[in-house]
Write a protein that holds these residues in place. Structure first.
Motif, PDB file in Angstrom:
ATOM      1  N   GLN A  14       0.847  -1.188   0.000  1.00  0.00           N
ATOM      2  CA  GLN A  14       0.000   0.000   0.000  1.00  0.00           C
ATOM      3  C   GLN A  14       0.881   1.235   0.000  1.00  0.00           C
ATOM      4  O   GLN A  14       1.766   1.381   0.835  1.00  0.00           O
ATOM      5  N   ILE A  15       0.655   2.128  -0.971  1.00  0.00           N
ATOM      6  CA  ILE A  15       1.510   3.299  -1.132  1.00  0.00           C
ATOM      7  C   ILE A  15       1.101   4.417  -0.186  1.00  0.00           C
ATOM      8  O   ILE A  15       1.930   5.046   0.445  1.00  0.00           O
ATOM      9  N   VAL A  16      -0.174   4.698  -0.094  1.00  0.00           N
ATOM     10  CA  VAL A  16      -0.666   5.764   0.782  1.00  0.00           C
ATOM     11  C   VAL A  16      -1.491   5.155   1.899  1.00  0.00           C
ATOM     12  O   VAL A  16      -2.053   4.086   1.754  1.00  0.00           O
ATOM     13  N   ASP A  21      -6.653   7.321   0.823  1.00  0.00           N
ATOM     14  CA  ASP A  21      -7.018   6.520  -0.328  1.00  0.00           C
ATOM     15  C   ASP A  21      -8.530   6.317  -0.343  1.00  0.00           C
ATOM     16  O   ASP A  21      -9.191   6.349   0.683  1.00  0.00           O
ATOM     17  N   GLY A  22      -9.086   6.149  -1.497  1.00  0.00           N
ATOM     18  CA  GLY A  22     -10.513   5.889  -1.613  1.00  0.00           C
ATOM     19  C   GLY A  22     -11.254   7.042  -2.257  1.00  0.00           C
ATOM     20  O   GLY A  22     -10.699   8.103  -2.527  1.00  0.00           O
ATOM     21  N   LYS A  23     -12.543   6.817  -2.504  1.00  0.00           N
ATOM     22  CA  LYS A  23     -13.304   7.833  -3.228  1.00  0.00           C
ATOM     23  C   LYS A  23     -13.736   8.999  -2.345  1.00  0.00           C
ATOM     24  O   LYS A  23     -14.062  10.062  -2.854  1.00  0.00           O
ATOM     25  N   THR A  28      -9.562  15.029   2.911  1.00  0.00           N
ATOM     26  CA  THR A  28      -8.351  14.700   3.652  1.00  0.00           C
ATOM     27  C   THR A  28      -7.102  15.003   2.830  1.00  0.00           C
ATOM     28  O   THR A  28      -6.128  15.552   3.342  1.00  0.00           O
ATOM     29  N   ARG A  29      -7.133  14.660   1.543  1.00  0.00           N
ATOM     30  CA  ARG A  29      -5.989  14.962   0.675  1.00  0.00           C
ATOM     31  C   ARG A  29      -5.808  16.470   0.531  1.00  0.00           C
ATOM     32  O   ARG A  29      -4.690  16.975   0.522  1.00  0.00           O
TER      33      ARG A  29
END
Length: 60
Positions: A14-16, A21-23, A28-29
């Motif tokens: 898992q990179i992040v 991650d996710g829709k 948060t990003r």
């Protein structure tokens, strides 16, 4: 040796983190980007202030 067929998804690292991650992770990003941007700008301002103070101290 894998039992699964090659067209099945392989387990990859898992990179992040899951929170980024996710829709539904747009907010948060965006917050992470804003915090990083503020940190970069603050470090630039602090560096310029330190350079100005050093210049004023040396008297040049």
């Amino acid at each position: 040796m894998s039992i699964n067929p090659p067209w099945k998804s392989q387990s990859e690292p898992q990179i992040v983190p899951r929170v980024l991650d996710g829709k539904d992770a747009v907010l948060t990003r965006g917050a992470a980007i804003a915090v990083i941007l503020v940190g970069i700008i603050a470090s630039l301002v602090l560096g310029l202030a330190a350079a100005g103070a050093l210049t004023a101290t040396l008297g040049r």
